[in-house]
Design an enzyme around this catalytic site. Structure first.
Site, PDB file in Angstrom:
ATOM      1  N   ASP A 141       0.842  -1.207   0.000  1.00 42.23           N
ATOM      2  CA  ASP A 141       0.000   0.000   0.000  1.00 42.23           C
ATOM      3  C   ASP A 141       0.873   1.251   0.000  1.00 42.23           C
ATOM      4  OD1 ASP A 141      -2.606   1.393   2.154  1.00 42.23           O
ATOM      5  OD2 ASP A 141      -2.353   1.420  -0.030  1.00 42.23           O
ATOM      6  N   LYS A 144       3.003   3.437  -5.661  1.00 41.17           N
ATOM      7  CA  LYS A 144       2.438   2.462  -6.606  1.00 41.17           C
ATOM      8  C   LYS A 144       3.484   1.984  -7.614  1.00 41.17           C
ATOM      9  CE  LYS A 144      -0.757   3.410  -3.958  1.00 41.17           C
ATOM     10  NZ  LYS A 144      -0.783   2.594  -2.707  1.00 41.17           N
ATOM     11  N   ASP A 169      -3.120  -3.077  -2.591  1.00 41.68           N
ATOM     12  CA  ASP A 169      -4.173  -2.072  -2.656  1.00 41.68           C
ATOM     13  C   ASP A 169      -4.000  -1.208  -3.909  1.00 41.68           C
ATOM     14  OD1 ASP A 169      -5.199   0.854  -0.745  1.00 41.68           O
ATOM     15  OD2 ASP A 169      -6.402  -0.611  -1.837  1.00 41.68           O
ATOM     16  N   ASN A 170      -5.073  -0.593  -4.369  1.00 42.47           N
ATOM     17  CA  ASN A 170      -5.029   0.446  -5.420  1.00 42.47           C
ATOM     18  C   ASN A 170      -4.580  -0.039  -6.793  1.00 42.47           C
ATOM     19  OD1 ASN A 170      -3.579   2.054  -2.740  1.00 42.47           O
ATOM     20  ND2 ASN A 170      -5.627   2.621  -3.429  1.00 42.47           N
ATOM     21  N   GLU A 199     -11.393   4.021  -1.456  1.00 42.66           N
ATOM     22  CA  GLU A 199     -11.890   4.321  -0.112  1.00 42.66           C
ATOM     23  C   GLU A 199     -12.796   5.556  -0.093  1.00 42.66           C
ATOM     24  OE1 GLU A 199      -8.749   3.567  -0.856  1.00 42.66           O
ATOM     25  OE2 GLU A 199      -7.348   5.123  -0.270  1.00 42.66           O
TER      26      GLU A 199
HETATM   27  O1  LIG Z   1      -0.274   6.989  -2.727  1.00 41.45           O
HETATM   28  C1  LIG Z   1      -0.932   6.237  -2.008  1.00 41.45           C
HETATM   29  N1  LIG Z   1      -0.324   5.528  -1.061  1.00 41.45           N
HETATM   30  C2  LIG Z   1       1.129   5.596  -0.915  1.00 41.45           C
HETATM   31  C3  LIG Z   1       1.604   6.753  -0.057  1.00 41.45           C
HETATM   32  C4  LIG Z   1       2.703   6.220   0.819  1.00 41.45           C
HETATM   33  C5  LIG Z   1       4.097   6.605   0.413  1.00 41.45           C
HETATM   34  C6  LIG Z   1       5.079   5.620   0.887  1.00 41.45           C
HETATM   35  C7  LIG Z   1       6.212   5.271   0.238  1.00 41.45           C
HETATM   36  C8  LIG Z   1       7.000   4.296   0.908  1.00 41.45           C
HETATM   37  C9  LIG Z   1       8.232   3.739   0.552  1.00 41.45           C
HETATM   38  N2  LIG Z   1       8.854   2.803   1.319  1.00 41.45           N
HETATM   39  C10 LIG Z   1       8.284   2.403   2.467  1.00 41.45           C
HETATM   40  C11 LIG Z   1       7.073   2.912   2.896  1.00 41.45           C
HETATM   41  C12 LIG Z   1       6.437   3.857   2.095  1.00 41.45           C
HETATM   42  S1  LIG Z   1       4.942   4.702   2.344  1.00 41.45           S
HETATM   43  C13 LIG Z   1      -2.408   6.117  -2.165  1.00 41.45           C
HETATM   44  C14 LIG Z   1      -3.064   7.090  -2.917  1.00 41.45           C
HETATM   45  C15 LIG Z   1      -4.452   7.045  -3.080  1.00 41.45           C
HETATM   46  C16 LIG Z   1      -5.152   8.080  -3.878  1.00 41.45           C
HETATM   47  C17 LIG Z   1      -4.751   9.412  -3.803  1.00 41.45           C
HETATM   48  C18 LIG Z   1      -5.410  10.376  -4.558  1.00 41.45           C
HETATM   49  C19 LIG Z   1      -6.472  10.010  -5.382  1.00 41.45           C
HETATM   50  F1  LIG Z   1      -7.131  10.962  -6.091  1.00 41.45           F
HETATM   51  C20 LIG Z   1      -6.884   8.700  -5.449  1.00 41.45           C
HETATM   52  C21 LIG Z   1      -6.214   7.718  -4.703  1.00 41.45           C
HETATM   53  C22 LIG Z   1      -5.187   6.012  -2.486  1.00 41.45           C
HETATM   54  C23 LIG Z   1      -4.534   5.042  -1.752  1.00 41.45           C
HETATM   55  O2  LIG Z   1      -5.234   4.022  -1.163  1.00 41.45           O
HETATM   56  C24 LIG Z   1      -3.160   5.076  -1.592  1.00 41.45           C
HETATM   57  O3  LIG Z   1      -2.564   4.078  -0.873  1.00 41.45           O
HETATM   58 MG   LIG Z   2      -3.944   2.471  -0.584  1.00 42.85          MG
END
Ligand SMILES: O=C(NCCCCc1cc2cnccc2s1)c1cc(-c2ccc(F)cc2)cc(O)c1O
Ligand SMILES: [Mg+2]
Length: 214
Positions: A141, A144, A169-170, A199
């Site tokens: 998660d 992406k 997810d996603n 979500e």
């Molecule tokens: O980007 C998303 N999740 C990632 C952000 C975490 C960054 C990390 C990088 C990293 C690298 N190494 C270790 C740990 C980590 S944590 C995300 C985005 C949407 C979304 C946003 C706008 C939209 F209009 C529609 C959907 C929905 C979702 O469910 C998501 O999960």
């Molecule tokens: Mg997500």
């Protein structure tokens, strides 16, 4: 100074959830994100699918890539057997600080190890740092565009065994096209798509469950 969205989410948990009650923490976050301020938690609809996968597996070792505010961390940890190992990776220190407090409010801090840093840096170190041989379940998660490289990295590092489950997810929104293409065409995986919604919205999204065949 302006509060951040994660800080406002934590305040909603501290105001509306009961200390030590994981379900009330999950409910408080879902209410806040549905009625006050959207946030990128896996949410209640996809969360039920996550619950069923975790409950069915009863995993002894779980890795979560992408903690954010700890919503899915609490959903997973509340279902784990007592001596299970659960590691969650978060890149953003601000998110990690909030997640620690959300996880603590749920009373689950003993069941979760939150590690700050990038997946690409940490995955090769997990075996030696945490004494984990292989993961039974990995919940993807995070960024992406890291799902595919990190899956290949977990294979190379011997972190997956016959039967290990990847739950991503996603896979539709925001989307992980290269990961889907790889995992659905690879003879090393048996994949299934669980259609759902992004979500707190009506937009299509879903979870891809993939079993590593070794
Ligand atoms: O980007 C998303 N999740 C990632 C952000 C975490 C960054 C990390 C990088 C990293 C690298 N190494 C270790 C740990 C980590 S944590 C995300 C985005 C949407 C979304 C946003 C706008 C939209 F209009 C529609 C959907 C929905 C979702 O469910 C998501 O999960
Ligand atoms: Mg997500």
């Amino acid at each position: 100074t302006q509060s951040t969205r994660p800080q406002r989410l934590l305040s909603a948990v501290q105001k509306n959830a009961t200390r030590g009650d994981p379900c009330s923490v999950v409910r408080a976050i879902d209410d806040f994100c549905r009625h006050k301020e959207w946030a990128m938690n896996v949410g209640d609809e996809k969360g039920c699918i996550l619950d069923s996968v975790v409950s069915e597996m009863n995993p002894a070792a779980v890795l979560e890539l992408g903690t954010y505010c700890g919503y899915s961390t609490v959903r997973i940890a509340r279902l784990l057997p007592p001596d299970a190992k659960f590691i969650t990776l978060e890149f953003n220190p601000g998110f990690a600080a909030i997640a620690r407090q959300v996880i603590a409010w749920a009373g689950l801090e003993e069941k979760v190890q939150l590690v700050e840093g990038a997946s690409g840096d940490w995955i090769p170190k997990i075996k030696e740092q945490f004494g984990i041989k292989t993961f039974d379940l990995v919940f993807l998660d995070h960024w992406k565009d890291r799902y595919l490289p990190d899956t290949k990295l977990m294979e190379e590092c011997g972190l997956l065994r016959k039967g290990s489950v990847l739950l991503a997810d996603n896979v539709i929104c925001p989307g992980t096209p290269d990961y889907l293409e790889y995992i659905r065409s690879s003879p090393k995986y048996e994949s299934r798509y669980f259609k759902s919604h992004l979500e707190y919205t009506k937009v299509e999204d879903g979870l891809e469950k993939s079993i590593f065949l070794g």
